[in-house]
Design a protein around this motif. Structure first.
Motif, PDB file in Angstrom:
ATOM      1  N   TRP A 403       0.900  -1.256  -0.099  1.00 59.13           N
ATOM      2  CA  TRP A 403      -0.013   0.140  -0.002  1.00 59.13           C
ATOM      3  C   TRP A 403       0.746   1.205  -0.117  1.00 59.13           C
ATOM      4  O   TRP A 403       0.266   2.384  -0.177  1.00 59.13           O
ATOM      5  CB  TRP A 403      -1.068   0.017   1.181  1.00 59.13           C
ATOM      6  CG  TRP A 403      -0.272  -0.332   2.609  1.00 59.13           C
ATOM      7  CD1 TRP A 403      -0.023  -1.539   3.103  1.00 59.13           C
ATOM      8  CD2 TRP A 403       0.315   0.626   3.383  1.00 59.13           C
ATOM      9  NE1 TRP A 403       0.799  -1.165   4.277  1.00 59.13           N
ATOM     10  CE2 TRP A 403       1.070   0.150   4.365  1.00 59.13           C
ATOM     11  CE3 TRP A 403       0.608   2.221   3.364  1.00 59.13           C
ATOM     12  CZ2 TRP A 403       1.650   0.646   5.617  1.00 59.13           C
ATOM     13  CZ3 TRP A 403       1.377   2.842   4.479  1.00 59.13           C
ATOM     14  CH2 TRP A 403       1.708   2.183   5.538  1.00 59.13           C
ATOM     15  N   VAL A 404       2.168   1.151   0.223  1.00 64.40           N
ATOM     16  CA  VAL A 404       2.799   2.314   0.458  1.00 64.40           C
ATOM     17  C   VAL A 404       2.938   3.224  -0.995  1.00 64.40           C
ATOM     18  O   VAL A 404       2.842   4.302  -1.087  1.00 64.40           O
ATOM     19  CB  VAL A 404       4.422   2.032   0.885  1.00 64.40           C
ATOM     20  CG1 VAL A 404       5.304   3.380   0.754  1.00 64.40           C
ATOM     21  CG2 VAL A 404       4.339   1.360   2.199  1.00 64.40           C
ATOM     22  N   LEU A 405       3.264   2.382  -2.008  1.00 63.59           N
ATOM     23  CA  LEU A 405       3.337   3.139  -3.360  1.00 63.59           C
ATOM     24  C   LEU A 405       2.080   3.704  -3.657  1.00 63.59           C
ATOM     25  O   LEU A 405       1.908   4.928  -4.215  1.00 63.59           O
ATOM     26  CB  LEU A 405       3.849   2.157  -4.550  1.00 63.59           C
ATOM     27  CG  LEU A 405       4.142   2.740  -5.827  1.00 63.59           C
ATOM     28  CD1 LEU A 405       4.945   3.815  -5.799  1.00 63.59           C
ATOM     29  CD2 LEU A 405       4.520   1.727  -6.822  1.00 63.59           C
ATOM     30  N   PRO A 406       1.051   3.190  -3.648  1.00 65.61           N
ATOM     31  CA  PRO A 406      -0.254   3.766  -4.126  1.00 65.61           C
ATOM     32  C   PRO A 406      -0.620   4.968  -3.064  1.00 65.61           C
ATOM     33  O   PRO A 406      -1.141   5.884  -3.403  1.00 65.61           O
ATOM     34  CB  PRO A 406      -1.360   2.620  -3.801  1.00 65.61           C
ATOM     35  CG  PRO A 406      -0.711   1.343  -4.062  1.00 65.61           C
ATOM     36  CD  PRO A 406       0.872   1.573  -3.510  1.00 65.61           C
ATOM     37  N   ALA A 407      -0.303   4.799  -1.866  1.00 63.56           N
ATOM     38  CA  ALA A 407      -0.258   6.006  -1.213  1.00 63.56           C
ATOM     39  C   ALA A 407       0.514   7.049  -1.230  1.00 63.56           C
ATOM     40  O   ALA A 407      -0.195   8.430  -1.480  1.00 63.56           O
ATOM     41  CB  ALA A 407      -0.237   5.646   0.363  1.00 63.56           C
ATOM     42  N   VAL A 408       1.733   6.962  -1.688  1.00 64.07           N
ATOM     43  CA  VAL A 408       2.589   8.028  -2.103  1.00 64.07           C
ATOM     44  C   VAL A 408       2.115   8.774  -3.635  1.00 64.07           C
ATOM     45  O   VAL A 408       1.734   9.929  -3.666  1.00 64.07           O
ATOM     46  CB  VAL A 408       4.088   7.513  -2.346  1.00 64.07           C
ATOM     47  CG1 VAL A 408       4.832   8.695  -3.041  1.00 64.07           C
ATOM     48  CG2 VAL A 408       4.419   7.121  -0.950  1.00 64.07           C
ATOM     49  N   ILE A 409       1.617   7.908  -4.482  1.00 59.56           N
ATOM     50  CA  ILE A 409       0.918   8.346  -5.684  1.00 59.56           C
ATOM     51  C   ILE A 409      -0.302   9.086  -5.640  1.00 59.56           C
ATOM     52  O   ILE A 409      -0.345   9.881  -5.972  1.00 59.56           O
ATOM     53  CB  ILE A 409       0.714   7.276  -6.596  1.00 59.56           C
ATOM     54  CG1 ILE A 409       1.856   6.390  -7.042  1.00 59.56           C
ATOM     55  CG2 ILE A 409      -0.233   7.583  -7.721  1.00 59.56           C
ATOM     56  CD1 ILE A 409       1.904   5.010  -8.066  1.00 59.56           C
TER      57      ILE A 409
END
Length: 422
Positions: A403-409
């Motif tokens: 979930w980290v990458l989607p959150a940053v995006i």
């Protein structure tokens, strides 16, 4: 009027008592038994998700003046759904059944274990809890004052016993789960305490109590220094339990749950008397927690469904919890993993965003960041076919942090779109 040292002490004990219960006792020993020589890196992860995150959650909600307002930065519908999911998870779906299954697990060395015995125990446990939950004030307040000191004394006795007469000379080898990415595994394990989700409800309550003591300066209410002191106490307690669990796991490998670890520890140190003391304290502490949760969840859903009387809702949640409790502690803990893996990333991101100044003014940030996080965490945790396959193919997904990458995006997209609309 500023807070006095007396006020700070009262609030510290309040915050500590809200987070520390019988359920919290079983997780650090289990972590120690499973992590073995990798206990302390794993403990660092546990400290992040089971101590740091809950304290941050208390502060975040207090600063926002309520979970409804904090989650409402995403959307009012999201706020309502998210609060319902939190109440269900800390209520009849996971936490309430766990009170009965944990206390029963402590009784099995004394009474034996069978499906019929567990059913009878859970019927009696939840029947009495429901009756008390109709008028919980006096008993739960009295038990709360009594049991927290009893639990702390029990921990000090067990830890002191491990220092004076350790069950093993050293920690054992770690299980397969704790041989790599140990810190991250500790973070994921900390979800089991469910304290970060509970903190989102406690924050507003604690801030309200501070104001009730005469503290009117908003910055004093928002700081809630007591949360940091309580977090330090939790950290010390968890460290003692983790060390005791690691030695017990080395002396008796293959224990399935933290309840079994504590049972073995108490029996080998103090014999049958240790088992009786442990079972009695756990049963009372779990009962007190159960009554409080039934009352809390029942009252919340009564505000949503005002036509249904509170006693009917309390009876429903007690009965539902009783059925789930008969799955047994190990199965309830396994069931909780996907649910918590779906909810926790959303809570983590929501808490984190609240500490970045000015983001609440950018109306696209919260919806996009939380939305992207929720899509990935739910799809990765639950069997949703191709969507789950895609979610689990993202970077860090194999470690539980896809979930980290989607959150940053979502964060970057929200900031960009908010800037273009200015």
């Amino acid at each position: 009027m500023k807070r006095t040292a007396h006020h700070r002490l009262l609030m510290t004990l309040t915050v500590f008592s809200l987070f520390f219960g019988a359920g919290n006792l079983i997780f650090p020993p289990d972590l120690g038994a499973k992590a073995g020589v990798n206990l302390w890196p794993a403990f660092l992860g546990l400290a992040i998700s089971a101590v740091g995150l809950p304290v941050a959650g208390v502060i975040a909600v207090a600063r926002a003046d309520g979970l409804d307002k904090l989650a409402g930065r995403v959307h009012p519908v999201f706020a309502q759904v998210f609060m319902i999911l939190i109440y269900l998870s800390i209520g009849p779906c996971l936490a309430i059944p766990r009170t009965a299954s944990t206390s029963f697990a402590m009784l099995t060395p004394l009474l034996g274990s069978s499906a019929g015995l567990q059913l009878g125990y859970s019927v009696l446990f939840f029947g009495v809890a429901f009756l008390v939950a109709l008028r919980p004030d006096r008993l739960t307040r009295w038990l709360g004052r009594l049991l927290c000191p009893c639990l702390l004394v029990l921990i000090l006795i067990l830890f002191g016993g491990c220092l004076l007469h350790p069950l093993a000379a050293q920690y054992a080898a770690p299980t397969e789960t704790y041989r790599s990415a140990v810190v991250l595994q500790g973070v994921l394990y900390g979800y089991q305490t469910m304290d970060a989700l509970a903190a989102l409800n406690f924050g507003a309550v604690i801030a309200m109590n501070i104001r009730a003591q005469g503290v009117v300066r908003e910055q004093d209410v928002q700081r809630i220094r007591a949360g940091f002191i309580a977090g330090g106490l939790l950290l010390a307690v968890y460290a003692m339990l983790g060390h005791a669990g690691a030695l017990t796991g080395a002396a008796a490998p293959g224990l399935a749950t933290g309840a079994e670890v504590l049972t073995v520890l108490a029996e080998r140190m103090f014999g049958k008397a240790g088992l009786v003391l442990l079972a009695a304290i756990f049963m009372l502490a779990c009962f007190n927690t159960c009554v409080g949760l039934i009352a809390c969840v029942g009252e919340y859903f009564h505000t949503l469904l005002s036509r249904i009387p509170y006693p009917a809702l309390a009876a429903f949640f007690a009965a539902a919890s009783m059925l789930i409790a008969n799955l047994g502690l190990a199965d309830i803990l396994r069931l909780s993993v996907p649910v918590l893996n779906a909810l926790y990333p959303v809570a983590i991101v929501l808490i984190t965003l609240s500490f970045v100044p000015g983001l609440e003014q950018r109306r696209r940030v919260y919806p996009l960041c939380i939305g992207c996080t929720a899509v990935q965490s739910i799809a990765a945790a639950l069997p949703l076919g191709p969507l789950s396959a895609l979610a689990n193919a993202l970077p860090l997904a194999a470690l539980g942090f896809g979930w980290v990458l989607p959150a940053v995006i979502g964060l970057l997209a929200g900031i960009f779109l908010s800037c273009t609309e200015e």
